[in-house]
Design an enzyme around this catalytic site. Structure first.
Site, PDB file in Angstrom:
ATOM      1  CG  ASP A  22      43.184   5.230  51.508  1.00  0.00           C
ATOM      2  OD1 ASP A  22      43.423   4.073  51.113  1.00  0.00           O
ATOM      3  OD2 ASP A  22      42.141   5.544  52.096  1.00  0.00           O
TER       4      ASP A  22
ATOM      5  CB  CYS B 211       5.935  20.196  44.958  1.00  0.00           C
ATOM      6  SG  CYS B 211       6.606  18.981  43.795  1.00  0.00           S
TER       7      CYS B 211
ATOM      8  CE  LYS C 144      47.402   0.423  56.364  1.00  0.00           C
ATOM      9  NZ  LYS C 144      46.181  -0.239  55.873  1.00  0.00           N
TER      10      LYS C 144
ATOM     11  CB  CYS D 136       9.321  21.463  42.871  1.00  0.00           C
ATOM     12  SG  CYS D 136       9.835  20.864  44.496  1.00  0.00           S
TER      13      CYS D 136
ATOM     14  CB  CYS E 268      10.891  16.696  42.100  1.00  0.00           C
ATOM     15  SG  CYS E 268       9.464  17.802  41.935  1.00  0.00           S
TER      16      CYS E 268
ATOM     17  CD  GLU F 208      57.895   8.135  50.242  1.00  0.00           C
ATOM     18  OE1 GLU F 208      58.379   9.140  49.706  1.00  0.00           O
ATOM     19  OE2 GLU F 208      58.000   6.999  49.775  1.00  0.00           O
TER      20      GLU F 208
ATOM     21  CB  CYS G 265       8.435  15.940  45.049  1.00  0.00           C
ATOM     22  SG  CYS G 265       9.415  17.332  45.661  1.00  0.00           S
TER      23      CYS G 265
ATOM     24  CE  LYS H 243      49.841   1.844  53.604  1.00  0.00           C
ATOM     25  NZ  LYS H 243      48.541   1.980  52.894  1.00  0.00           N
TER      26      LYS H 243
ATOM     27  CE1 TYR I 228      54.926   3.514  46.288  1.00  0.00           C
ATOM     28  CE2 TYR I 228      53.371   5.333  46.139  1.00  0.00           C
ATOM     29  CZ  TYR I 228      53.626   3.982  46.231  1.00  0.00           C
ATOM     30  OH  TYR I 228      52.582   3.089  46.249  1.00  0.00           O
TER      31      TYR I 228
END
Length: 678
Positions: free
Chosen positions: A123, A423, A326, A443, A438, A119, A420, A121, A231
């Site tokens: 993460d 602007c 893996k 803007c 900002c 099955e 910013c 694996k 599982y």
């Protein structure tokens, strides 16, 4: 002795608990809801009201106990009844063959018939659920394998996990081991919300899941999109399983979430007769890992027969009868050519690394978000650096580390500008946030992003007004606000570069069509912070008109289901902003909101539909028919789908529906469903 009233109340509360737990199972495990979110919330509110009035009748497995409670000072440490062991790792098919040869050697090459259960694996974060007489009483992290932390308060907020097993005669003790994770799409949306909210983002879904489970405040965990797959078996009493496959099948029968074809597709668990089939499965799953909705980093291979597992035993802290095969990490080295800062529609400043193009997992990577100044400082990413890049969570490009030995001698630390970039206005970082913003509502960068959201398909749906056109219209000064879209004239558009008569006609027709809209779409289109599509629908349903909406109060907003103090504050701040509200009024003058539709019947209420293929009527007519009888039309096949309406020459939706076991209707079948429900 209980009074007759108490007996009735106890029965009522028990019935509500069972009904809500059943709906949780159908929605979060089977992906087949049978009632609307509103109907579910009404049931939950009724149960909560009864429990508040009669706290002595509150039970640990009540659905109201999922929402999170008072923050903990620390987690209690508990010892696992049987150690939570780690698996030995292999990294290629040759090492899988070596694992198989070790098994044969340990069995003295006896003629013993056995199988491998393979099955994906996951993460994520390993977890152990403890059920005593069917009731969930504990949830331990792996810890050091011998002692873990009890994170029960957080785990109870995961609605796919039953608070009580689905069995009238459950085992006296059942320890269920599995993985807690966050789906890729949920992670993307969750991270974007964190970023917009000025909070630290997570590097990948695994970190997000682990960080959530170790939150001391379970109310935070309750707001995050956690899922779990069971599982493996820990300690148990009152069970008599013979194989690993039998364990996982029993888990599903008990209401525990397991990986099957709906979630894992063709990567769902497979019983293999020999090592050649194991290798085929390994190669196959690696080829489709990016298509799965969750992250995996390999496959797990276990001997299926439990008596053989017992006889093979363990070495150090790993079982001899299992291995984690893996996949190779998908990383590459490239160079940071530039760091730019993007400005979002709420003013959030996001630094982005522009890199020399590099292929990672078959995809060419050029950009990687650096999230915020804290993230830049932590990794010390600079222009000119050589960096290790990977697809975080198999999807999002991420800079893993900087190769300091290759750093240019004259490199300097990067700091997000105080003004910013669009602007030149001063930026602001609110207390408790990590994102600079900002604050200039005019803007041009904010305006462009706001306009892109305003015209998007789920908002005002001006489908002929694309991103490049919006940028052009803002740059030449034709559009300064939402209302300016509805003032565009043919002559002005024809004067623009690369604008032909046909494209201008199409654009104006698209704008004209969008004038007929709904209040819900309009409120969503305004882009008020924290107001998503569903919240906009809730607001429109409550207020009916914009005039009533703009006169609302905090008290009234908090009475609406799903709206909390943060959302209410954001709405009120927007409604008090003169520039925003003035342009909203100007825009409304160009619009006609549809009146609430009177249903022909409620035959399809609480049911959702998709349409594919060619029907005897136009597709829009078919959708209108469904909605006129209380049904809901979806755009993609998923967990909220109840039926797929199929005509001739159906598309890929039919394949997806078959994978999910979603009922399929032809046109006569839909008409019969409506007739039978009236």
């Amino acid at each position: 002795m209980k009074s007759s009233q108490q007996v009735l109340l106890t029965k009522k509360i028990k019935a509500l608990c069972e009904e809500l737990n059943g709906h949780d199972y159908r929605y979060h495990v089977l992906d087949r809801p049978i009632i609307s979110d509103k109907a579910y919330d009404d049931l939950l509110s009724e149960l909560r009201s009864l429990e508040e009035k009669h706290p002595e009748l509150l039970t640990p497995d009540s659905p109201t106990q999922r929402v999170g409670g008072t923050p903990l000072g620390k987690f209690e440490k508990l010892r696992h009844r049987t150690p939570m062991l780690s698996l030995q790792n292999s990294y290629n098919t040759e090492e899988l063959v070596e694992f198989h040869q070790r098994i044969l050697k340990l069995l003295d090459n006896r003629d013993v018939k056995f199988h491998y259960l393979c099955e994906p694996k996951f993460d994520g974060l390993a977890i152990e659920l403890i059920y005593e007489n069917g009731l969930l009483t504990g949830a331990l992290t792996r810890g050091d394998g011998l002692v873990g932390e009890n994170v029960l308060a957080n785990v109870k907020t995961i609605k796919s996990i039953p608070l009580r097993l689905h069995s009238k005669n459950p085992p006296k003790l059942l320890e269920v081991r599995g993985e807690i994770l966050i789906y890729k799409e949920d992670f993307k949306n969750f991270n974007e919300a964190l970023q917009e909210d000025g909070q630290l983002t997570f590097a990948n879904p695994r970190n997000a899941a682990a960080g959530t489970i170790r939150q001391l405040d379970s109310r935070v965990a309750a707001q995050r999109p956690l899922k779990m797959f069971a599982y493996a078996l820990g300690a148990s009493e009152g069970t008599n399983y013979k194989t690993q496959l039998e364990i996982e099948t029993a888990f599903k029968d008990l209401g525990l979430p397991g990986l099957d074809s709906r979630e894992g597709g063709k990567a769902s668990p497979r019983l293999c007769q020999n090592i050649e089939e194991v290798i085929d499965y390994y190669n196959f799953v690696e080829s489709l890992r990016h298509d799965l909705p969750f992250d995996i980093d390999g496959i797990v291979v276990k001997i299926n027969e439990l008596d053989l597992q017992d006889s093979l035993g363990f070495v150090a802290r790993s079982p001899r009868w299992a291995v984690a095969a893996k996949f190779q990490p998908e990383q590459a080295i490239t160079r940071v050519n530039e760091i730019i800062v993007q400005v979002g529609r709420t003013g959030a400043l996001t630094p982005v690394a522009i890199m020399a193009p590099v292929k990672v997992g078959g995809v060419t990577i050029i950009h990687a978000t650096l999230h915020n100044q804290d993230e830049i400082d932590r990794k010390d990413v600079r222009v000119g650096d050589s960096v290790v890049i990977q697809r975080a969570g198999d999807v999002i490009p991420e800079i893993v580390s900087v190769l300091l030995d290759k750093r240019p001698k004259k490199s300097v630390k990067y700091e997000i500008p105080k003004k910013c970039p669009a602007c030149n206005s001063l930026t602001n970082k609110e207390e408790g946030e990590v994102i600079s913003r900002c604050i200039n509502s005019l803007c041009p960068a904010r305006l462009k992003e706001s306009l892109k959201h305003f015209v998007s398909r789920r908002a005002m749906n001006v489908d002929k007004l694309g991103e490049k056109q919006i940028e052009q219209l803002v740059d030449v000064g034709l559009v300064h606000s939402f209302s300016d879209i509805y003032k565009l004239k043919r002559e002005a558009l024809m004067a623009l570069e690369r604008k032909g008569e046909k494209s201008v006609e199409n654009l104006l027709a698209s704008i004209e069509k969008s004038r007929q809209s709904t209040l819900a779409r309009f409120v969503f289109a305004l882009g008020i912070r924290f107001v998503g599509e569903q919240t906009a629908k809730d607001l429109a349903h409550h207020f009916k008109t914009f005039e009533l909406f703009e006169k609302t109060t905090e008290e009234e907003l908090l009475e609406i289901s799903g709206i909390g103090p943060r959302v209410a504050t954001s709405i009120l701040n927007a409604l008090k902003t003169k520039v925003f509200i003035d342009d909203t009024h100007r825009t409304i003058k160009h619009l006609v909101f549809e009146k609430a539709r009177v249903l022909a019947s409620k035959a399809l209420s609480n049911k959702s539909f998709l349409v594919t293929g060619t029907l005897p009527v136009k597709r829009d007519q078919a959708k209108d028919l469904v909605e006129s009888h209380g049904g809901k039309i979806l755009s993609t096949v998923g967990k909220n789908s109840n039926y797929l309406i199929v005509g001739s020459d159906p598309g890929s939706k039919l394949d997806r529906a078959n994978e999910l076991n979603i009922p399929v209707l032809d046109w006569p079948g839909l008409l019969k469903l409506i007739k039978d429900g009236q």
